[in-house]
Scaffold this active site. Sequence first.
Site, short mmCIF file in Angstrom:
data_model
loop_
_atom_site.label_atom_id
_atom_site.label_comp_id
_atom_site.label_asym_id
_atom_site.label_seq_id
_atom_site.Cartn_x
_atom_site.Cartn_y
_atom_site.Cartn_z
N CYS A 2 -27.53 -11.57 -1.21
CA CYS A 2 -28.82 -11.55 -0.52
C CYS A 2 -28.60 -11.42 0.99
O CYS A 2 -27.69 -12.02 1.55
CB CYS A 2 -29.66 -12.79 -0.76
SG CYS A 2 -30.03 -13.08 -2.49
N ARG A 27 -25.23 -6.50 0.58
CA ARG A 27 -25.15 -7.90 0.14
C ARG A 27 -25.95 -8.17 -1.13
O ARG A 27 -25.86 -9.25 -1.71
CB ARG A 27 -25.67 -8.83 1.24
CG ARG A 27 -24.92 -8.72 2.54
CD ARG A 27 -25.55 -9.64 3.57
NE ARG A 27 -25.37 -11.01 3.19
CZ ARG A 27 -24.36 -11.78 3.57
NH1 ARG A 27 -23.43 -11.29 4.34
NH2 ARG A 27 -24.28 -13.02 3.18
N TRP A 76 -30.06 -10.23 -4.41
CA TRP A 76 -29.14 -10.17 -5.54
C TRP A 76 -29.60 -11.31 -6.45
O TRP A 76 -29.44 -12.48 -6.12
CB TRP A 76 -27.71 -10.40 -5.07
CG TRP A 76 -26.67 -10.21 -6.12
CD1 TRP A 76 -26.04 -9.03 -6.43
CD2 TRP A 76 -26.12 -11.20 -7.00
NE1 TRP A 76 -25.15 -9.24 -7.46
CE2 TRP A 76 -25.18 -10.56 -7.83
CE3 TRP A 76 -26.34 -12.56 -7.18
CZ2 TRP A 76 -24.45 -11.23 -8.80
CZ3 TRP A 76 -25.62 -13.23 -8.16
CH2 TRP A 76 -24.68 -12.56 -8.96
N ASN A 102 -31.40 -17.20 1.01
CA ASN A 102 -30.12 -16.80 0.42
C ASN A 102 -29.44 -18.09 -0.02
O ASN A 102 -29.33 -19.02 0.77
CB ASN A 102 -29.28 -16.07 1.49
CG ASN A 102 -27.89 -15.75 1.00
OD1 ASN A 102 -27.62 -15.77 -0.19
ND2 ASN A 102 -27.00 -15.44 1.93
N GLY A 103 -29.01 -18.14 -1.29
CA GLY A 103 -28.38 -19.36 -1.79
C GLY A 103 -29.05 -19.79 -3.08
O GLY A 103 -29.82 -19.02 -3.68
N GLU A 484 -5.27 -5.07 -8.97
CA GLU A 484 -6.22 -4.55 -7.99
C GLU A 484 -6.68 -3.13 -8.39
O GLU A 484 -7.87 -2.81 -8.30
CB GLU A 484 -5.58 -4.55 -6.59
CG GLU A 484 -6.43 -3.99 -5.48
CD GLU A 484 -7.76 -4.72 -5.28
OE1 GLU A 484 -8.01 -5.74 -5.92
OE2 GLU A 484 -8.57 -4.20 -4.49
N LYS A 488 -10.56 -2.16 -9.08
CA LYS A 488 -11.23 -1.09 -8.35
C LYS A 488 -11.90 -0.14 -9.32
O LYS A 488 -13.06 0.23 -9.16
CB LYS A 488 -10.24 -0.27 -7.50
CG LYS A 488 -9.72 -0.88 -6.26
CD LYS A 488 -10.70 -0.91 -5.09
CE LYS A 488 -11.56 -2.12 -5.12
NZ LYS A 488 -11.07 -3.39 -4.68
N GLU A 491 -14.94 -1.81 -11.30
CA GLU A 491 -16.14 -2.20 -10.55
C GLU A 491 -16.95 -1.01 -10.07
O GLU A 491 -18.18 -1.10 -9.99
CB GLU A 491 -15.82 -3.17 -9.41
CG GLU A 491 -15.04 -2.59 -8.26
CD GLU A 491 -14.69 -3.61 -7.20
OE1 GLU A 491 -15.50 -4.51 -6.93
OE2 GLU A 491 -13.61 -3.51 -6.62
N HIS A 507 3.26 -8.09 -27.02
CA HIS A 507 2.91 -9.38 -27.62
C HIS A 507 1.45 -9.42 -28.08
O HIS A 507 0.89 -10.49 -28.24
CB HIS A 507 3.22 -10.52 -26.64
CG HIS A 507 4.67 -10.59 -26.30
ND1 HIS A 507 5.62 -11.01 -27.21
CD2 HIS A 507 5.35 -10.23 -25.19
CE1 HIS A 507 6.82 -10.93 -26.66
NE2 HIS A 507 6.68 -10.46 -25.43
N LYS A 607 -21.61 -7.80 -1.93
CA LYS A 607 -20.41 -7.90 -1.11
C LYS A 607 -19.95 -9.33 -0.87
O LYS A 607 -18.78 -9.63 -0.92
CB LYS A 607 -20.69 -7.20 0.22
CG LYS A 607 -19.50 -7.13 1.15
CD LYS A 607 -18.51 -6.12 0.67
CE LYS A 607 -17.30 -6.01 1.57
NZ LYS A 607 -16.19 -5.38 0.84
C1 F6R Z 1 -13.61 -6.37 -5.15
C2 F6R Z 1 -14.06 -7.34 -4.17
C3 F6R Z 1 -14.21 -8.75 -4.61
C4 F6R Z 1 -13.86 -9.71 -3.46
C5 F6R Z 1 -14.17 -11.14 -3.87
C6 F6R Z 1 -13.80 -12.12 -2.80
O1 F6R Z 1 -13.52 -5.10 -4.61
O2 F6R Z 1 -14.34 -7.01 -3.05
O3 F6R Z 1 -13.46 -9.03 -5.74
O4 F6R Z 1 -12.51 -9.56 -3.15
O5 F6R Z 1 -15.55 -11.26 -4.14
O6 F6R Z 1 -14.48 -11.87 -1.62
P1 F6R Z 1 -13.96 -12.39 -0.23
O7 F6R Z 1 -12.66 -11.75 0.05
O8 F6R Z 1 -15.03 -11.98 0.74
O9 F6R Z 1 -13.84 -13.88 -0.35
#
Ligand code: F6R
Length: 612
Positions: A2, A27, A76, A102-103, A484, A488, A491, A507, A607
């Site tokens: 949010c 966000r 969100w 937000n929260g 990672e 990527k 997502e 296994h 984000k």
């Molecule tokens: C994936 C991604 C998320 C963040 C995670 C932690 O591309 O960006 O998995 O890495 O939400 O976020 P931060 O680093 O902001 O604590």
Amino acid sequence: MCGIVGYAGREAAAPILLDGLERLEYRGYDSAGIAVVSGSRALQVKKSKGRLSELSRLVDGGKSIDGVLGIGHTRWATHGEPNDVNAHPHLSQDGKIAVVHNGIIENYVELRDFLCSKGYVFQSETDTEVVTQLLAYYYAEDNDAFSALYKVLHRVEGAYALGIICADCPEKFLAARKDAPLLVGFGEGANFIASDVTAIIKHTRDVVYMEDGEVAVITADSVDFFDAMEEPIEKEHKTIDWDVSAAEKGGYAHFMLKEIMEQPEAVRKTAFSRIRDNRVCFDDLKIDEAYVKSVSKIYIVACGSSYHVGVVGKYNLERMLRKPVEVCLASEFRYSNPLVDESCLVIVISQSGETLDTMAALREAKALGAHILSIVNVVGSSIARESHDVLYTWAGPEIAVATTKAYSTQLVLLNMLGMYFGDILGTLPGEEYESIMAELLLLPEKMERLLSNIEDIKRFASDYFNHNSVFFIGRNLDYAMGLEGSLKLKEISYIHSEAYASGELKHGTISLIENGTLVVALGTYAPLFDKAMSNVVEVKARGADVLALATEKNLAEMKKTVENVMVVPETHTVLQPSLGVVPLQLFSYYVALLRGCDIDKPRNLAKSVTVE
Ligand code: F6R
């Protein structure tokens, strides 16, 4: 999660709010809304399900709403599905108070029951509407929005950043914060609130970060801050020094591609500012040599991609320090009664510096007496402020939801921390230190070389974008990097994908490999290249389509088994994931592009994850 923005000034508020929301849309983007109070003391609330563009259309870019003070929100969803009714701002039953939030209000059921018993009728399924109606309830007692807000804050439990406008006071709005980010921006004849500085940077660089328990009263010409006891307080101003263009796409189709391309510069800025005479210098650290020697165990705590950096860190730090390093998911750590005490160093990694799970883990570790060293990108964020020590990644603002340049800068910084500690402890031999340093200095250049030739990666993306199931396999650092790469891909392209330690496949999971399953075989970890190859042969024998990743040195060997190979320059083993991850990011990007996905704003994600 949010985004909140608020404005009090002399210009039409609605277009300014919409512009701010556009920059906060990363966000949360399932619905959006604005509320503006006009001079005639009327509250106009407009909201819409879907992207901000829907809202903008609804209000003709803001032109259809007059008034010079207002609040906005991009959502969100937590409580209640994304629709027009659940979108913020929420309006009180008497039409006098509008709130953006937000929260999460944890005791909202109890408060809603209380309000229902007083005759309030709820329109939405949200926890935020409870705050709105409760404000109206207390406001009705003495027509004082400020005291009503404090009464509400004493009753709500949970996390909030709040923006509140009241029809009866068209010249001011209120803001409050607890466990969710909120800052105040000071402009010329105008003042702002925002969840993050990108929303207001084009108007001002002069900001104040609000702390938990604080309230602000904002007009066009003044901002007054109060603590949890309602006492006036003075706050320290900060100047934002990054360029507005850092938060623009700059000709790229997506922020994600721009941010991938920015990695060499981001790594250069993060690393080189901390190297003098070929030595790592952390002038920004408070801990001294005696402390480093006294540490019994290191924990690395983070979520998502930041956690994946921690997995690389575990391998590399144990190698360089010969001390136990445990990497933990923040959401698990906080409830696991962790064996942390004063002798432990807890390294917290977060791009946003606001991730609630990470923040809660930090507080848990701090309460247990550990020293907290955080690696954070957003200056002044909550995690940075609550840590004993902070190392900032100088990646600049990262807008795409899928992280790329923040990951890379976190990784380089964690490796440098390993070098620094290893040097103090005497566990990293001089020769090894020098050879890592030599390669560290070449890393941005090698990244640039890699990024200047991406045609093969685009071709592989077009070969494989139709696959439904992908496995990333590798050993040691390749496995860590595969975590990672896999995240990527899933997502942003919505393809089911998993990362597996190659040796573990047999296994159980190898039963999922059948004709046409895509396996991305990571073969950049030189010490175990041969072992990794034998696992590639195993999946090939079961019909997998294999796309490989190899270093220039091992390319010929890899080619003997796999036709399609992405290549990265050679570097020191501990730094290899910094190069290896780049083709994986690009592969995901181009696969998502070909699948027509919304790359910068993938479904269901946001984000900055400020809910549990
Ligand atoms: C994936 C991604 C998320 C963040 C995670 C932690 O591309 O960006 O998995 O890495 O939400 O976020 P931060 O680093 O902001 O604590």
